[in-house]
Scaffold this motif. Structure first.
Motif, mmCIF file in Angstrom:
data_model
loop_
_atom_site.group_PDB
_atom_site.id
_atom_site.type_symbol
_atom_site.label_atom_id
_atom_site.label_comp_id
_atom_site.label_asym_id
_atom_site.label_seq_id
_atom_site.Cartn_x
_atom_site.Cartn_y
_atom_site.Cartn_z
ATOM 1 N N ASP A 35 -19.856 43.559 13.547
ATOM 2 C CA ASP A 35 -18.564 42.971 13.896
ATOM 3 C C ASP A 35 -17.485 43.320 12.875
ATOM 4 N N GLN A 40 -16.876 49.976 13.414
ATOM 5 C CA GLN A 40 -16.244 50.401 14.660
ATOM 6 C C GLN A 40 -15.401 51.661 14.461
ATOM 7 N N GLY A 76 -13.768 47.135 19.923
ATOM 8 C CA GLY A 76 -14.261 46.430 18.736
ATOM 9 C C GLY A 76 -13.236 46.413 17.616
ATOM 10 N N TYR A 80 -11.796 42.862 16.354
ATOM 11 C CA TYR A 80 -12.079 42.373 15.014
ATOM 12 C C TYR A 80 -10.841 42.382 14.129
#
Length: 97
Positions: A35, A40, A76, A80
């Protein structure tokens, strides 16, 4: 005039492979979190390299798989980074009190 040669695109593809594989390796060694933005971003950059290679060499299944990989990674990164922004705002409000 050809902008990219086969060799250049092959290198771009290999760099993409290295980025994606490194991200996954670091995730499994718990150096990165799934996360986290860094994980990402590595996936997005790696996926883009693989997409460029797949597009250039007309490899439709690879293009579809890695194109989807890039979109998931971008989702993502957006998700995030948005969460981080909210946390920072929340911390500034608490610091001001």
């Amino acid at each position: 005039m050809e902008i990219m040669t086969d060799a250049t695109v092959t290198i771009i593809g290999w760099v993409g492979f290295i980025f994606c594989t490194t991200a996954y390796l670091l995730l499994n060694f718990k150096v990165l979190r799934f996360d986290g933005t860094r994980y990402q971003v590595l996936n997005v950059i790696g996926g883009l390299g693989l997409v460029i290679s797949a597009f250039y060499f007309d490899d439709a299944p690879n293009l579809a798989a890695n194109g989807l990989w890039v979109l998931i990674g971008l989702f993502g990164v957006f998700r995030y980074s948005k969460r981080l922004s909210r946390l920072r705002k929340s911390n500034r409000v608490m610091d001001a009190q």
